[in-house]
Design a protein around this motif. Sequence first.
Motif, PDB file in Angstrom:
ATOM      1  N   ARG A 305       0.820  -1.221   0.000  1.00  0.00           N
ATOM      2  CA  ARG A 305       0.000   0.000   0.000  1.00  0.00           C
ATOM      3  C   ARG A 305       0.849   1.265   0.000  1.00  0.00           C
ATOM      4  O   ARG A 305       0.492   2.290  -0.595  1.00  0.00           O
ATOM      5  CB  ARG A 305      -0.923  -0.018   1.213  1.00  0.00           C
ATOM      6  N   LYS A 306       1.987   1.227   0.709  1.00  0.00           N
ATOM      7  CA  LYS A 306       2.864   2.397   0.745  1.00  0.00           C
ATOM      8  C   LYS A 306       3.466   2.676  -0.618  1.00  0.00           C
ATOM      9  O   LYS A 306       3.586   3.830  -1.038  1.00  0.00           O
ATOM     10  CB  LYS A 306       3.980   2.186   1.777  1.00  0.00           C
ATOM     11  N   LYS A 307       3.851   1.631  -1.301  1.00  0.00           N
ATOM     12  CA  LYS A 307       4.523   1.803  -2.589  1.00  0.00           C
ATOM     13  C   LYS A 307       3.533   2.084  -3.726  1.00  0.00           C
ATOM     14  O   LYS A 307       3.884   2.751  -4.714  1.00  0.00           O
ATOM     15  CB  LYS A 307       5.341   0.560  -2.933  1.00  0.00           C
ATOM     16  N   HIS A 308       2.305   1.576  -3.579  1.00  0.00           N
ATOM     17  CA  HIS A 308       1.339   1.687  -4.661  1.00  0.00           C
ATOM     18  C   HIS A 308       0.009   2.179  -4.100  1.00  0.00           C
ATOM     19  O   HIS A 308      -0.849   1.357  -3.720  1.00  0.00           O
ATOM     20  CB  HIS A 308       1.153   0.344  -5.377  1.00  0.00           C
ATOM     21  N   PRO A 309      -0.180   3.499  -4.027  1.00  0.00           N
ATOM     22  CA  PRO A 309      -1.464   4.044  -3.562  1.00  0.00           C
ATOM     23  C   PRO A 309      -2.595   3.522  -4.435  1.00  0.00           C
ATOM     24  O   PRO A 309      -2.421   3.252  -5.636  1.00  0.00           O
ATOM     25  CB  PRO A 309      -1.289   5.549  -3.692  1.00  0.00           C
ATOM     26  N   ILE A 310      -3.782   3.417  -3.854  1.00  0.00           N
ATOM     27  CA  ILE A 310      -4.929   2.842  -4.557  1.00  0.00           C
ATOM     28  C   ILE A 310      -5.375   3.683  -5.739  1.00  0.00           C
ATOM     29  O   ILE A 310      -5.955   3.166  -6.704  1.00  0.00           O
ATOM     30  CB  ILE A 310      -6.084   2.638  -3.553  1.00  0.00           C
ATOM     31  N   GLN A 311      -5.064   5.044  -5.664  1.00  0.00           N
ATOM     32  CA  GLN A 311      -5.475   5.901  -6.760  1.00  0.00           C
ATOM     33  C   GLN A 311      -4.695   5.600  -8.049  1.00  0.00           C
ATOM     34  O   GLN A 311      -5.153   5.885  -9.159  1.00  0.00           O
ATOM     35  CB  GLN A 311      -5.267   7.386  -6.394  1.00  0.00           C
ATOM     36  N   LEU A 312      -3.473   5.014  -7.884  1.00  0.00           N
ATOM     37  CA  LEU A 312      -2.616   4.745  -9.045  1.00  0.00           C
ATOM     38  C   LEU A 312      -2.664   3.271  -9.468  1.00  0.00           C
ATOM     39  O   LEU A 312      -1.776   2.810 -10.204  1.00  0.00           O
ATOM     40  CB  LEU A 312      -1.169   5.147  -8.725  1.00  0.00           C
ATOM     41  N   ASP A 313      -3.665   2.552  -8.969  1.00  0.00           N
ATOM     42  CA  ASP A 313      -3.734   1.114  -9.273  1.00  0.00           C
ATOM     43  C   ASP A 313      -3.991   0.870 -10.749  1.00  0.00           C
ATOM     44  O   ASP A 313      -4.827   1.535 -11.380  1.00  0.00           O
ATOM     45  CB  ASP A 313      -4.855   0.455  -8.479  1.00  0.00           C
ATOM     46  N   THR A 314      -3.243  -0.054 -11.246  1.00  0.00           N
ATOM     47  CA  THR A 314      -3.496  -0.595 -12.584  1.00  0.00           C
ATOM     48  C   THR A 314      -4.195  -1.944 -12.404  1.00  0.00           C
ATOM     49  O   THR A 314      -4.245  -2.486 -11.293  1.00  0.00           O
ATOM     50  CB  THR A 314      -2.162  -0.780 -13.333  1.00  0.00           C
ATOM     51  N   PRO A 315      -4.723  -2.527 -13.444  1.00  0.00           N
ATOM     52  CA  PRO A 315      -5.354  -3.858 -13.288  1.00  0.00           C
ATOM     53  C   PRO A 315      -4.409  -4.895 -12.658  1.00  0.00           C
ATOM     54  O   PRO A 315      -4.826  -5.723 -11.857  1.00  0.00           O
ATOM     55  CB  PRO A 315      -5.719  -4.228 -14.731  1.00  0.00           C
ATOM     56  N   GLU A 316      -3.137  -4.808 -13.023  1.00  0.00           N
ATOM     57  CA  GLU A 316      -2.179  -5.753 -12.432  1.00  0.00           C
ATOM     58  C   GLU A 316      -2.012  -5.505 -10.944  1.00  0.00           C
ATOM     59  O   GLU A 316      -1.994  -6.443 -10.137  1.00  0.00           O
ATOM     60  CB  GLU A 316      -0.835  -5.617 -13.163  1.00  0.00           C
ATOM     61  N   TYR A 317      -1.912  -4.241 -10.530  1.00  0.00           N
ATOM     62  CA  TYR A 317      -1.767  -3.911  -9.106  1.00  0.00           C
ATOM     63  C   TYR A 317      -3.039  -4.257  -8.323  1.00  0.00           C
ATOM     64  O   TYR A 317      -2.971  -4.661  -7.166  1.00  0.00           O
ATOM     65  CB  TYR A 317      -1.436  -2.426  -8.948  1.00  0.00           C
TER      66      TYR A 317
END
Length: 400
Positions: A305-317
Amino acid sequence: MQLTAHEKKILDIVKAHPEIVDNPEKRESVAKTYGLSEKTLRNRIAELKKRGLINLDTGRPQEEKKPLVTAHDEINLVAVWDTIKLKRRLITMISAVSTLTGLIYALVATIYFESTISMYPAGELGQNGGVLGEFQGLAKTFGVGGLGPAPTYNIPDIIDSRRLKKDIVLKNWKTAKFPQGSNLIKYWELDKEKLFSPRKWITRFLPKGNFSSNPQDKLAYEAILALDELISVKEEISGLITVSVLMQDPSLAANIANYIAEFVKEFISLEQQREASRNREFVENQKTEAKYQLEKSEELLTDFRKKHPIQLDTPEYQMIRSRLEYSVQENRAVYITLRQQYEISKIEEAKENLLVNMLDNAEPAVKKAKPQRTLIVILSFLGGFMIAVPVSLLLDRKEQ
């Protein structure tokens, strides 16, 4: 049996005048009537007596014996009864000897007193469920091994165990013979030399080999074999278990029976306690492992979650985030379940379960149980009679 015409004539005379066998005057008168001398008639009668053709008791000619088996292969009861009457002296003698032997045995046999206890399984002793069943289901669900099947305890097997019998043999028992106490080896005088021991005499001439056993172990082994014959266990369909103990001392029989009851209760209780402790340790180890896995999965999710905020999620994330969240939920469920089971296992380990209910405790007997003298004498008489009849029939047939 083939008879001459003269012998048949003599038998007919005796049959018509049986008194001539013992009466010389009458014999002389009858001999003249038939044209014989008194001496000839007397000698012929003596010969027929020797050949068994004249009954020595009645003085009458011996009737022809009937076959024991008829032409239709059936037993001729009349012939059997006639033989029994004829051999009644032999039958009486054999029956009397057998009865006397049984009476002597009944008088000199060791007297035993019997004490009994009764018990039945209670609580979880006869069940495979309970906390242990839940542990097994839990272990299978999460693929965890190491938890064996639920223990079951067969009370007759415990009573028949060598461990219990050895304890009984070596334990000191206070009796009227030994007020200060003694073990069963000393009580039965197994440690003393026997005056008459054929087995010992025979073994002197046999090769001993290189094996030598401890004398005390050998005495204990002999005592266990003797004790095994004095303890009996009976299990009813209802589950009631009755244990009977025979001993020469009524108080000793009662004490041993009560000791067996206490041994069974203590053995099952300790084994159940040991099993509960093992289960608690098993669940505790699994709980610790589950907590570690939960913390590890939570750290992975936090780092993601720290490295990948939910707003920047891609389908893979989104897929990776979903898997991490599912792993946390799964590990949390496992940990919560194991924590609950851990608390239950601690309660199970701490509580005292009623596993065996004692219905009757043993008390010293007021009457002897063995030997049953009346029964022994009756059976000895019947046994002697049953042996005497075939022997009499065999001897009678041989005489023919």
